[in-house]
Design a protein around this motif. Structure first.
Motif, short mmCIF file in Angstrom:
data_model
loop_
_atom_site.label_atom_id
_atom_site.label_comp_id
_atom_site.label_asym_id
_atom_site.label_seq_id
_atom_site.Cartn_x
_atom_site.Cartn_y
_atom_site.Cartn_z
N GLN A 34 0.81 -1.21 -0.09
CA GLN A 34 -0.04 0.00 0.03
C GLN A 34 0.88 1.31 0.13
N HIS A 35 0.40 2.31 -0.49
CA HIS A 35 1.14 3.44 -0.61
C HIS A 35 1.11 4.26 0.74
N MET A 36 1.99 4.92 1.03
CA MET A 36 1.81 6.18 2.15
C MET A 36 0.60 7.18 1.69
N GLN A 37 0.15 7.58 3.01
CA GLN A 37 -0.71 8.47 2.82
C GLN A 37 -0.70 9.79 3.85
N PRO A 38 -1.40 10.56 3.41
CA PRO A 38 -1.30 11.91 4.44
C PRO A 38 -2.09 11.59 5.65
N MET A 39 -1.54 11.97 6.90
CA MET A 39 -2.20 11.78 8.09
C MET A 39 -1.93 12.84 9.04
N ALA A 40 -2.79 13.58 9.73
CA ALA A 40 -2.37 14.56 10.73
C ALA A 40 -2.03 14.07 12.07
N PRO A 41 -0.74 14.37 12.46
CA PRO A 41 -0.28 13.67 13.67
C PRO A 41 -0.52 14.48 14.73
N GLN A 42 -0.84 13.76 15.91
CA GLN A 42 -1.03 14.20 17.41
C GLN A 42 -0.12 13.88 18.13
N VAL A 43 0.74 14.84 18.72
CA VAL A 43 2.02 14.25 19.38
C VAL A 43 2.00 14.55 20.67
N ASP A 44 2.36 13.54 21.55
CA ASP A 44 2.55 13.43 22.76
C ASP A 44 4.08 13.58 23.23
N GLU A 45 4.72 14.81 23.46
CA GLU A 45 6.10 14.98 23.32
C GLU A 45 6.63 14.40 24.68
N GLU A 46 5.89 14.31 25.89
CA GLU A 46 6.40 13.79 27.02
C GLU A 46 6.65 12.17 26.69
N ALA A 47 5.67 11.41 26.08
CA ALA A 47 5.96 10.08 26.04
C ALA A 47 6.52 9.58 24.64
N GLY A 48 6.76 10.76 23.83
CA GLY A 48 7.68 10.39 22.63
C GLY A 48 6.69 9.61 21.35
N ILE A 49 5.42 9.80 21.75
CA ILE A 49 4.37 8.96 20.85
C ILE A 49 3.71 9.96 20.10
N ILE A 50 3.31 9.46 18.60
CA ILE A 50 2.57 9.93 17.77
C ILE A 50 1.30 9.43 17.67
N TYR A 51 -0.03 9.82 17.72
CA TYR A 51 -1.11 9.22 17.39
C TYR A 51 -1.91 9.71 15.89
N PHE A 52 -2.56 9.00 15.59
CA PHE A 52 -3.36 9.40 14.36
C PHE A 52 -4.84 8.95 14.39
N TYR A 53 -5.78 9.68 14.16
CA TYR A 53 -7.17 9.45 13.88
C TYR A 53 -7.27 8.78 12.55
N SER A 54 -8.07 7.67 12.45
CA SER A 54 -8.24 6.96 11.27
C SER A 54 -9.51 6.37 11.19
N ASP A 55 -9.89 5.84 10.05
CA ASP A 55 -11.11 5.34 9.76
C ASP A 55 -11.12 3.70 10.09
N LYS A 56 -11.80 3.14 10.65
CA LYS A 56 -11.80 1.65 10.89
C LYS A 56 -12.17 0.94 9.29
N THR A 57 -12.85 1.64 8.40
CA THR A 57 -13.19 1.15 7.14
C THR A 57 -12.36 1.44 6.19
N SER A 58 -11.26 2.21 6.30
CA SER A 58 -10.22 2.59 5.29
C SER A 58 -9.37 1.66 5.24
N GLU A 59 -8.52 1.62 3.83
CA GLU A 59 -7.68 0.61 3.61
C GLU A 59 -6.72 0.57 4.91
N LEU A 60 -6.24 1.42 5.20
CA LEU A 60 -5.05 1.73 6.38
C LEU A 60 -5.75 1.12 7.70
N GLY A 61 -6.86 1.75 7.84
CA GLY A 61 -7.51 1.17 9.04
C GLY A 61 -7.73 -0.38 9.30
N GLN A 62 -8.08 -0.99 8.06
CA GLN A 62 -8.50 -2.42 7.82
C GLN A 62 -7.11 -3.16 8.26
#
Length: 164
Positions: A34-62
């Protein structure tokens, strides 16, 4: 222009700050066909983790629901670039979903944090290749001109590989 002092002293923190300040990054899939896709990052700087909201029905989500795994994420700005490798998996913590919630997310998920299509992805970075420059357009022109005259490589910035 990138801050090369910060690049040398704390590249991990600078990376998270750069990603946090960006509107989107290119996120890969555990299915490398699969190709990479643009996603909006949600960054927790203290934990060093990056979160993304996604769709369960999308190709990436599935794909992530079926087989979480190692992926690449790329961030490209005019003077700072990063290719980050890490683990991507579903994240079901309601507090995290609500922590980053806002009007932009609600535009995609009108039923709010309980929207049945909504899923959060957790990206835990492992390592990154980084490139940064503090050269203006005039500085780049100067370096390229000097390199053409002296037959030396232009000094356009720094690069490094870091563990996260």
């Amino acid at each position: 222009m990138a801050n090369l002092k910060k690049f040398e002293q704390n590249p991990q923190r600078q990376l998270l700050e750069e990603i946090k300040g960006s509107r989107c990054v290119m996120l890969g899939s555990p299915d490398h066909d699969q190709h990479m896709q643009p996603m909006a990052p949600q960054v927790d700087e203290e934990a060093g983790i990056i979160y993304f909201y996604s769709d369960k029905t999308s190709e990436l989500g599935q794909t992530v629901l079926q087989s979480p795994g190692m992926v690449h994420m790329c961030h490209i700005d005019s003077d700072y670039q990063a290719c980050v490798r890490g683990e991507l998996a579903p994240h079901h913590d309601k507090a995290t979903i609500e922590k980053f919630w806002g009007p932009m997310v609600e535009a995609w998920y009108p039923d709010g944090p309980e929207d049945p299509k909504l899923m959060m992805l957790k990206f835990v970075p492992h390592d990154a290749a980084l490139w940064a420059s503090d050269k203006s357009a005039l500085g780049v022109f100067f370096e390229v001109t000097k390199a053409n005259i002296t037959d030396e490589q232009p000094d356009l910035g720094k690069s490094k590989h870091v563990q996260l």
